[in-house]
Scaffold this motif. Structure first.
Motif, PDB file in Angstrom:
ATOM      1  N   LYS A 208       0.703  -1.175  -0.090  1.00 54.85           N
ATOM      2  CA  LYS A 208       0.118  -0.111  -0.139  1.00 54.85           C
ATOM      3  C   LYS A 208       0.744   1.133   0.035  1.00 54.85           C
ATOM      4  CE  LYS A 208      -4.165  -1.686   2.049  1.00 54.85           C
ATOM      5  NZ  LYS A 208      -5.089  -1.220   1.113  1.00 54.85           N
ATOM      6  N   GLN A 212       0.945  -0.210  -4.894  1.00 52.23           N
ATOM      7  CA  GLN A 212       1.302  -1.154  -5.931  1.00 52.23           C
ATOM      8  C   GLN A 212      -0.195  -2.276  -5.855  1.00 52.23           C
ATOM      9  OE1 GLN A 212       3.874  -1.854  -8.083  1.00 52.23           O
ATOM     10  NE2 GLN A 212       3.825   0.363  -7.626  1.00 52.23           N
ATOM     11  N   GLU A 213      -1.279  -1.843  -5.544  1.00 51.85           N
ATOM     12  CA  GLU A 213      -2.298  -2.594  -5.383  1.00 51.85           C
ATOM     13  C   GLU A 213      -2.867  -2.822  -6.857  1.00 51.85           C
ATOM     14  OE1 GLU A 213      -3.147   0.446  -1.954  1.00 51.85           O
ATOM     15  OE2 GLU A 213      -2.139   0.366  -4.006  1.00 51.85           O
ATOM     16  N   GLU A 214      -2.660  -1.877  -7.752  1.00 48.48           N
ATOM     17  CA  GLU A 214      -3.208  -2.461  -8.918  1.00 48.48           C
ATOM     18  C   GLU A 214      -2.071  -3.387  -9.561  1.00 48.48           C
ATOM     19  OE1 GLU A 214      -5.725  -2.763 -11.983  1.00 48.48           O
ATOM     20  OE2 GLU A 214      -6.144  -1.721 -10.068  1.00 48.48           O
ATOM     21  N   PRO A 215      -0.861  -3.025  -9.571  1.00 47.70           N
ATOM     22  CA  PRO A 215       0.246  -3.998 -10.333  1.00 47.70           C
ATOM     23  C   PRO A 215       0.079  -5.195  -9.781  1.00 47.70           C
ATOM     24  CG  PRO A 215       1.284  -1.764 -10.003  1.00 47.70           C
ATOM     25  CD  PRO A 215      -0.043  -1.639  -9.363  1.00 47.70           C
ATOM     26  N   SER A 216      -0.089  -5.391  -8.395  1.00 44.64           N
ATOM     27  CA  SER A 216      -0.250  -6.644  -7.576  1.00 44.64           C
ATOM     28  C   SER A 216      -1.552  -7.507  -8.158  1.00 44.64           C
ATOM     29  CB  SER A 216      -0.442  -6.560  -6.084  1.00 44.64           C
ATOM     30  OG  SER A 216      -0.517  -7.579  -5.411  1.00 44.64           O
ATOM     31  N   THR A 217      -2.656  -6.819  -8.373  1.00 43.30           N
ATOM     32  CA  THR A 217      -3.517  -7.612  -8.817  1.00 43.30           C
ATOM     33  C   THR A 217      -3.493  -7.944 -10.248  1.00 43.30           C
ATOM     34  OG1 THR A 217      -5.409  -6.036  -7.390  1.00 43.30           O
ATOM     35  CG2 THR A 217      -6.357  -7.210  -9.196  1.00 43.30           C
ATOM     36  N   VAL A 218      -3.028  -7.093 -11.220  1.00 47.82           N
ATOM     37  CA  VAL A 218      -2.880  -7.644 -12.478  1.00 47.82           C
ATOM     38  C   VAL A 218      -1.755  -8.842 -12.413  1.00 47.82           C
ATOM     39  CG1 VAL A 218      -1.366  -6.930 -14.367  1.00 47.82           C
ATOM     40  CG2 VAL A 218      -2.890  -5.220 -13.457  1.00 47.82           C
ATOM     41  N   THR A 221      -3.756 -11.721 -11.292  1.00 49.17           N
ATOM     42  CA  THR A 221      -4.676 -12.073 -12.289  1.00 49.17           C
ATOM     43  C   THR A 221      -3.764 -13.117 -13.231  1.00 49.17           C
ATOM     44  OG1 THR A 221      -6.134 -10.459 -11.952  1.00 49.17           O
ATOM     45  CG2 THR A 221      -6.261 -11.619 -14.064  1.00 49.17           C
TER      46      THR A 221
END
Length: 576
Positions: A208, A212-218, A221
């Motif tokens: 947080k 890096q929440e979005e890159p981590s989610t990507v 996925t």
């Protein structure tokens, strides 16, 4: 018992087909006789006999169905319950084995993979030793009983019915080879997902903080998509079984009707026998369909058990030669020790020697990467030396019982780890018989008591994961309290005051002075203020000893220690 119950259950499932044959043949034989006596009183008697016989056959089928259900219940109560016990034992065995493995094992294997093998892989094995074995036994017993009864009725028709079986067996073998390979790939990918999620949740604050929440989610996925694709590939292969078996079952039914019809016309079979054979074919259909699922589960379990065995076959090299159980006084002798980390090949210590008498204290100073923490690991025998020897009370450390030795060492690691439990239980961790007074005293000596009593729940305050509820300094002080509460013969402090301020450090050091009396103490630090308590100071650089002696001796030598001391004192003066 499960095998016996399976056989009995299937026996009660196969016999009704014979009863149906007798019933149909009875109808055929009686119906002509019934119409022959049309208008006669005897016709009603024939009808009564006929109705009673059919009712009797129906009741027999009902009783057999109930008996089959009862024994099927016993099958599940034996085989499935047994698989749960095996799952329990296997998880305990793996967990216990994990506990025996050395630190070098954990340095080269990630936590997510360890967790996947003790959860997902064990579950795959349980599915084999429970449901898969149950359906496998069911297939074998049904096949044997059905073929036996078919041969007793008509051998020629039996061989025609079994004609598609070799083709089915070859197809299952071919598909299973593919399933095995894909199962191994899926389990390996599942371990990667477990590792990724474990690291993401453990490091959520860092994640947080760096947005890096979005890159981590990507990234997650992407891994999940790989797992999905591999799983769908396996499903496609699995899906071949049901239609394959259905086609073969349908083909067998057609063969029964055609060949059976020819036999009826030749007078070698009755119509009831054809019905019996058709029932036998459909009795074999479900076990054949289950064969695909069972074979799939066996292959998955084989892949999982192989992964489990990889770790179960790992053996610890930290073993005691003579297994001496002895209360130690605390004499430590380190003689010409060289140590190379087995996983990385880094040489952390080079020809290191040190002697500390029982009750004495030694401080080991050095920069990051100089080998200070390695000494602590070697004294606790987390690793064995590459060359040289370590003795405790004149006994080679390799001859002492490992657990008994560690139980007499109070170790405060550099990387503090606290459990998601109460503060009280964290302090008395490893010492179940500790009194309330000992817990409180340990907290006071670590300068933690005043902080804890300010919490609403006091010492019963439950910490978050890894002690996230506390500040960095409070976590270090709780770790110190945990080490000194067990009243060890050897106390090892591995840079454990790095997160506290100078005032708190002085308070803790003053408290430690009384605690260290009569105990062998090894103080590992990069601060000279921590070293002043020690009887002897060792300066390390790149695994070598560059200076050693008392504080006064090293100050007079005007070397590396004096330079470090002057720098740190100057910084403290500026901060003051």
């Amino acid at each position: 018992m499960g095998t016996l119950f399976t056989f009995i259950s299937n026996l009660f499932g196969v016999v009704p087909a014979q009863i149906v044959r007798y019933a149909l043949d009875l109808v055929k034989e009686t119906i002509d006789l019934y119409f022959l006596f049309d208008g006669f009183k005897l016709q009603s008697s024939i009808y009564e006999f006929f109705a009673f016989s059919i009712l009797l056959y129906g009741l027999m089928i009902l009783v057999l169905a109930l008996l089959k259900g009862f024994f099927l219940f016993l099958v599940r109560q034996t085989l499935i319950v047994m698989s749960r016990h095996i799952e329990y034992d296997l998880k305990n065995e793996i967990y216990h084995h994990y506990q025996t493995l050395p630190l070098s094992f954990y340095r080269k294997n990630n936590t997510g993979d360890l967790m996947a093998r003790i959860s997902e892989d064990v579950n795959k094995v349980r599915m084999y030793v429970g449901p898969a074995i149950m359906y496998g036994l069911n297939l074998i017993t049904v096949f044997v009983l059905v073929v036996w009864y078919m041969l007793s009725v008509n051998q020629k028709l039996t061989w025609f019915v079994l004609l598609p079986v070799p083709f089915l067996s070859f197809s299952i073998y071919f598909v299973n080879t593919i399933i095995m390979r894909k199962s191994e790939q899926i389990q390996a990918n599942l371990s990667k997902i477990s590792t990724f999620t474990q690291e993401a949740f453990s490091g959520i604050r860092v994640l947080k903080a760096f947005v890096q929440e979005e890159p981590s989610t990507v990234a997650f996925t992407k891994q999940a998509n790989i797992y999905r694709e591999k799983s769908l590939d396996l499903v496609k292969v699995d899906s071949l079984f049901s239609p394959l078996v259905s086609v073969l079952a349908g083909l067998s039914s057609v063969i029964v009707v055609y060949v059976g019809g020819m036999e009826v016309m030749a007078g070698r079979l009755t119509p009831g026998s054809i019905t019996e054979f058709i029932m036998y074919v459909y009795m074999l259909t479900w076990p054949m369909i289950a064969l695909g699922w069972t074979a799939s589960q066996i292959q998955r379990a084989a892949a999982s058990q192989q992964r489990i065995n990889e770790f179960l076959n790992e053996k610890t090299d930290i073993i005691s030669k003579e297994n001496i159980v002895k209360d130690i006084a605390g004499d430590i002798e380190v003689k010409n020790v060289t140590f190379e980390y087995p996983d990385s090949g880094i040489v952390a210590l080079k020809d290191f020697s040190m002697q500390v008498s029982a009750g004495e204290s030694v401080a080991i100073l050095g920069t990051t990467g100089s080998g200070k923490s390695t000494i602590a690991n070697l004294l606790c025998r987390m690793y064995d030396v590459s060359n040289g020897e370590i003795k405790v009370d004149n006994y080679p450390i390799k001859n002492l019982n490992v657990n008994h030795l560690r139980s007499q060492i109070g170790y405060v690691p550099q990387d503090v780890f606290l459990f998601s439990d109460s503060i009280k239980n964290n302090v008395k961790f490893g010492s179940e018989n500790m009194t309330e007074e000992q817990i409180m005293q340990a907290a006071k000596d670590a300068d933690l008591y005043n902080n804890v009593i300010d919490f609403p729940e006091g010492f019963d305050t439950v910490l978050g994961e890894r002690g996230v509820t506390l500040s960095g300094g409070q976590k270090q002080r709780l770790s110190i309290a945990r080490a000194i509460a067990r009243e060890p013969r050897i106390l090892i402090l591995d840079d454990c005051l790095s997160a506290v301020d100078t005032k708190t450090e002085n308070q803790i050091l003053n408290n430690l002075q009384s605690i260290m009396k009569g105990r062998t103490s090894v103080i590992i630090s990069h601060r000279v203020s921590s070293a002043k308590l020690a009887d002897k100071i060792i300066m390390l650089d790149d695994g070598h000893i560059i200076e050693q002696g008392s504080h006064d001796d090293l100050m007079e030598a005007n070397g590396a220690y004096r330079e470090l001391y002057d720098k740190q004192m100057a910084v403290e003066d500026v901060n003051a």
